[in-house]
Design a protein around this motif. Sequence first.
Motif, PDB file in Angstrom:
ATOM      1  N   UNK A   1       1.151  -1.359   0.197  1.00  0.00           N
ATOM      2  CA  UNK A   1       0.018  -0.416   0.405  1.00  0.00           C
ATOM      3  C   UNK A   1       0.872   0.866  -0.292  1.00  0.00           C
ATOM      4  N   UNK A   2       0.644   2.326  -1.072  1.00  0.00           N
ATOM      5  CA  UNK A   2       1.282   3.193  -1.089  1.00  0.00           C
ATOM      6  C   UNK A   2       1.113   4.395   0.420  1.00  0.00           C
TER       7      UNK A   2
ATOM      8  N   UNK B   1      -0.196  11.185   4.154  1.00  0.00           N
ATOM      9  CA  UNK B   1      -0.716   8.987   4.808  1.00  0.00           C
ATOM     10  C   UNK B   1      -0.950   9.074   6.141  1.00  0.00           C
ATOM     11  N   UNK B   2       0.671   8.770   6.687  1.00  0.00           N
ATOM     12  CA  UNK B   2       1.093   9.045   8.293  1.00  0.00           C
ATOM     13  C   UNK B   2       1.045  10.086   8.631  1.00  0.00           C
ATOM     14  N   UNK B   3       0.387  10.690   8.633  1.00  0.00           N
ATOM     15  CA  UNK B   3      -0.097  12.014   9.357  1.00  0.00           C
ATOM     16  C   UNK B   3      -1.532  12.444   9.994  1.00  0.00           C
ATOM     17  N   UNK B   4      -2.558  11.985   8.482  1.00  0.00           N
ATOM     18  CA  UNK B   4      -3.469  11.271   8.542  1.00  0.00           C
ATOM     19  C   UNK B   4      -4.122  10.434   9.524  1.00  0.00           C
ATOM     20  N   UNK B   5      -2.965   9.596   8.986  1.00  0.00           N
ATOM     21  CA  UNK B   5      -3.771   8.743  10.059  1.00  0.00           C
ATOM     22  C   UNK B   5      -3.686   8.352  11.803  1.00  0.00           C
TER      23      UNK B   5
ATOM     24  N   UNK C   1       5.981   3.218   8.889  1.00  0.00           N
ATOM     25  CA  UNK C   1       5.136   2.751   7.993  1.00  0.00           C
ATOM     26  C   UNK C   1       5.052   3.164   6.129  1.00  0.00           C
ATOM     27  N   UNK C   2       5.775   4.675   6.239  1.00  0.00           N
ATOM     28  CA  UNK C   2       5.863   5.625   5.151  1.00  0.00           C
ATOM     29  C   UNK C   2       6.460   5.083   4.096  1.00  0.00           C
ATOM     30  N   UNK C   3       6.628   4.384   2.971  1.00  0.00           N
ATOM     31  CA  UNK C   3       7.407   3.804   1.894  1.00  0.00           C
ATOM     32  C   UNK C   3       6.516   4.575   0.581  1.00  0.00           C
ATOM     33  N   UNK C   4       6.391   5.597   0.486  1.00  0.00           N
ATOM     34  CA  UNK C   4       5.934   6.577  -0.884  1.00  0.00           C
ATOM     35  C   UNK C   4       6.700   7.672  -0.598  1.00  0.00           C
ATOM     36  N   UNK C   5       7.127   8.656  -1.206  1.00  0.00           N
ATOM     37  CA  UNK C   5       7.038   9.830  -1.484  1.00  0.00           C
ATOM     38  C   UNK C   5       5.818  10.563  -1.124  1.00  0.00           C
ATOM     39  N   UNK C   6       5.452  11.336  -0.527  1.00  0.00           N
ATOM     40  CA  UNK C   6       3.776  12.165  -0.994  1.00  0.00           C
ATOM     41  C   UNK C   6       3.930  12.261  -2.828  1.00  0.00           C
ATOM     42  N   UNK C   7       4.224  12.895  -3.184  1.00  0.00           N
ATOM     43  CA  UNK C   7       4.750  13.166  -4.987  1.00  0.00           C
ATOM     44  C   UNK C   7       3.869  11.633  -5.421  1.00  0.00           C
ATOM     45  N   UNK C   8       4.414  10.778  -4.944  1.00  0.00           N
ATOM     46  CA  UNK C   8       4.649   9.430  -5.601  1.00  0.00           C
ATOM     47  C   UNK C   8       3.232   8.130  -5.551  1.00  0.00           C
ATOM     48  N   UNK C   9       2.677   8.777  -4.793  1.00  0.00           N
ATOM     49  CA  UNK C   9       1.171   8.500  -4.584  1.00  0.00           C
ATOM     50  C   UNK C   9       0.142   8.313  -5.497  1.00  0.00           C
ATOM     51  N   UNK C  10      -0.486   7.003  -5.593  1.00  0.00           N
ATOM     52  CA  UNK C  10      -0.912   6.684  -6.871  1.00  0.00           C
ATOM     53  C   UNK C  10      -0.564   7.461  -7.996  1.00  0.00           C
TER      54      UNK C  10
END
Length: 133
Positions: free
Chosen positions: A82-83, A88-92, A124-133
């Motif tokens: 999951x990206x 997303x970590x902050x939102x979580x 858990x972060x595994x993807x930069x913000x600009x690479x999501x979806x």
Amino acid sequence: MRGIPSPATIYEMIGGADTIRELVTHFYDYVAQDPDLRPIFPEDFTEIREKQYAFLTQFFGGPQLYSETYGPPMMRARHLPHPVTPRRAKAWLSCMERAMDDTGITGDARQFMLQRLTLTAHHMVNTPDDDAE
């Protein structure tokens, strides 16, 4: 030594199973409404709620429900498909804090929980913000 009680776990301090269950319920109510998180969660939260309940129970010193049911937690590996971005970590974490508000988790127990969950969310972060979806 005999007669000296062992220190309570966070799980016990916050009220045990009922409080964890309530926390998870409120948490997923917020996740369902969050535009950053909703896309990476399944349509039906039933299974994920149970996994989160089992994990948080174990994570905060309660019965080893997660390991007994699903095996070793290995949360980072389980989240790699999951990206998970910094946003997303902050939102979580924001959803979890709001759920703690709704559940009435306060004081030192809340501080401890948020510290542990913040470390976990960032791990858990595994993807930069600009690479999501």
